[in-house]
Design an enzyme around this catalytic site. Structure first.
Site, mmCIF file in Angstrom:
data_model
loop_
_atom_site.group_PDB
_atom_site.id
_atom_site.type_symbol
_atom_site.label_atom_id
_atom_site.label_comp_id
_atom_site.label_asym_id
_atom_site.label_seq_id
_atom_site.Cartn_x
_atom_site.Cartn_y
_atom_site.Cartn_z
ATOM 1 N N GLU A 225 1.915 6.631 -2.301
ATOM 2 C CA GLU A 225 0.777 6.087 -2.850
ATOM 3 C C GLU A 225 -0.379 6.444 -3.766
ATOM 4 O O GLU A 225 -0.735 7.609 -2.855
ATOM 5 C CB GLU A 225 0.528 4.591 -2.709
ATOM 6 C CG GLU A 225 0.521 3.411 -2.401
ATOM 7 C CD GLU A 225 -0.022 2.657 -1.349
ATOM 8 O OE1 GLU A 225 0.537 1.630 -0.285
ATOM 9 O OE2 GLU A 225 -1.141 1.830 -1.355
ATOM 10 N N ARG B 162 2.317 -0.370 5.663
ATOM 11 C CA ARG B 162 2.244 0.955 5.085
ATOM 12 C C ARG B 162 3.282 1.542 4.939
ATOM 13 O O ARG B 162 4.797 1.389 5.090
ATOM 14 C CB ARG B 162 1.584 1.570 6.099
ATOM 15 C CG ARG B 162 -0.038 1.432 6.390
ATOM 16 C CD ARG B 162 -0.549 2.415 5.065
ATOM 17 N NE ARG B 162 -2.448 2.312 5.138
ATOM 18 C CZ ARG B 162 -2.768 1.038 4.728
ATOM 19 N NH1 ARG B 162 -2.333 -0.296 4.025
ATOM 20 N NH2 ARG B 162 -4.340 1.034 5.145
ATOM 21 N N HIS C 20 -0.027 -2.515 -3.726
ATOM 22 C CA HIS C 20 -1.178 -3.265 -3.045
ATOM 23 C C HIS C 20 -2.161 -3.847 -3.139
ATOM 24 O O HIS C 20 -3.065 -4.172 -3.138
ATOM 25 C CB HIS C 20 -1.870 -1.723 -2.781
ATOM 26 C CG HIS C 20 -2.217 -1.782 -1.689
ATOM 27 N ND1 HIS C 20 -1.721 -0.435 -0.309
ATOM 28 C CD2 HIS C 20 -2.777 -2.155 -0.509
ATOM 29 C CE1 HIS C 20 -2.728 -0.113 1.274
ATOM 30 N NE2 HIS C 20 -3.210 -1.632 0.749
#
Ligand code: 8YV
Length: 337
Positions: free
Chosen positions: A278, A249, A299
């Site tokens: 994001e 993350r 991602h």
């Protein structure tokens, strides 16, 4: 008798994003499934409307299930079955307080995420992204030369894995085959059996490990405890020749500090599949990517057809088990975070 003959009412399952066709098909058969064929992310207001009526909500990493949304939940909402492993998009404690069970999809995206981690561990030192654009952009290739496009060897280097859970261990297994020495920092030391299997050295002190590694891989979840775990201070401990890879993350790394340090030559480069804000990506990171200092992916760690179908299957199993009155296999408790 009537009770056993009558078909139980199917639960209303609201799915926030488009899932693989075969998963949606099965959900339609089993549940009163409200799907999102357009795949447009839901707003906070739409999520609040959804929890007012849903028996089960199936969100993804792109949905923020915070107290604002949860406070709108009707009494019928009993399960949030996340389509994803990380649950940092959900306020799990608040959900539990309201009597809502939360589940995730662990295990089925371990190998895919570890593959992508390894791909980035290779891509950055060996200048894979840079090299691949040479032929396709300005046909700037004038043939092989002994000193052009040189990267760095990874064989024999030290890899420091932060977070030695399922994915961290899967990365370690791969990395050993590439000749990397395995070091790790984790909340808990692994059993000596696993340490021996992986030939892994435990560092209780993250600071000390950071200062000695050639490559760092972030494989821990984002929790309040790991937010900016790699702070500016800690990033400064890294060697100027070192690389950092993150498929976990974005929030675990202070992205601004990382960008500054790479730009200033204090860290050699980074491979990032995840970002702090994001889907926004820091423009300075994009600049560094153009300069060949970082490799950026949108991602994609678990983005395989097989993985996404398996994730959907896990979601279905969690919902069915829960609806049958049993404890779902992938229940997440605040104490686990
Ligand atoms: C998923 C992920 O695609 O599972 C996770 O934690 O980061 C991703 O690989 C995403 O979470 C889906 O919600």
């Amino acid at each position: 008798m009537r009770g056993s003959m009558a078909k139980a009412k199917k639960p209303l399952v609201i799915v926030t994003r488009k899932l693989p066709d075969q998963v949606e098909l099965r959900m339609r058969e089993l549940f009163d499934a409200r799907l999102n064929p357009d795949d447009k992310p839901m707003t906070q207001a739409q999520l609040a409307e959804a929890v007012k009526v849903a028996d089960v909500l199936v969100p993804t990493v792109t949905d923020r299930i915070d107290t604002g949304v949860l406070s709108k939940a009707g009494d019928q909402l009993k399960l949030i079955a996340n389509f994803g492993n990380g649950v940092d998009n959900i306020d799990v404690a608040s959900a539990n307080q309201r009597g809502i069970t939360v589940t995730n999809t662990p295990g089925v995206l371990t190998e895919d995420t570890a593959d992508m981690t390894m791909a980035l561990i290779l891509a950055v030192p060996r200048r894979l992204a840079e090299g691949s654009t040479v032929l396709t952009t300005d046909s700037d290739w004038h043939g092989w030369t002994p000193t052009w496009m040189l990267g760095h060897r990874i064989w024999g280097k030290r890899l420091g894995i932060i977070g030695m859970g399922r994915i961290g261990q899967a990365v370690a297994r791969r990395a050993r085959a590439f000749g990397l020495q395995i070091h790790y920092h984790n909340r808990r030391k692994l059993s000596s059996k696993i340490e021996q299997e992986l030939d892994a050295t435990y560092w209780e002190s993250l600071d000390q490990m950071l200062a000695r590694m050639d490559i760092i891989s972030v494989n821990c979840p984002h929790t309040p405890g790991t937010y900016h775990l790699l702070s500016a201070r800690r990033l400064k401990l890294m060697r100027p020749e070192a690389y950092i890879v993150n498929t976990a993350r974005g929030e675990v790394i202070d992205e601004n500090a990382l960008t500054r340090l790479i730009d200033g030559g204090d860290i050699a480069g980074a491979g990032l599949d995840v970002f702090e804000h994001e889907p926004a990506v820091n423009p300075k990171l994009l600049k560094l990517a153009k300069a060949g200092k970082v490799v950026l992916l949108p991602h994609m760690g678990s983005a395989t057809v097989e993985g996404r179908v398996d994730m959907g299957e896990k979601v279905i199993i969690n919902i069915r088990t829960f609806m049958d009155g049993h404890r779902p296999p992938d229940r997440v408790l605040p104490s686990m975070l």
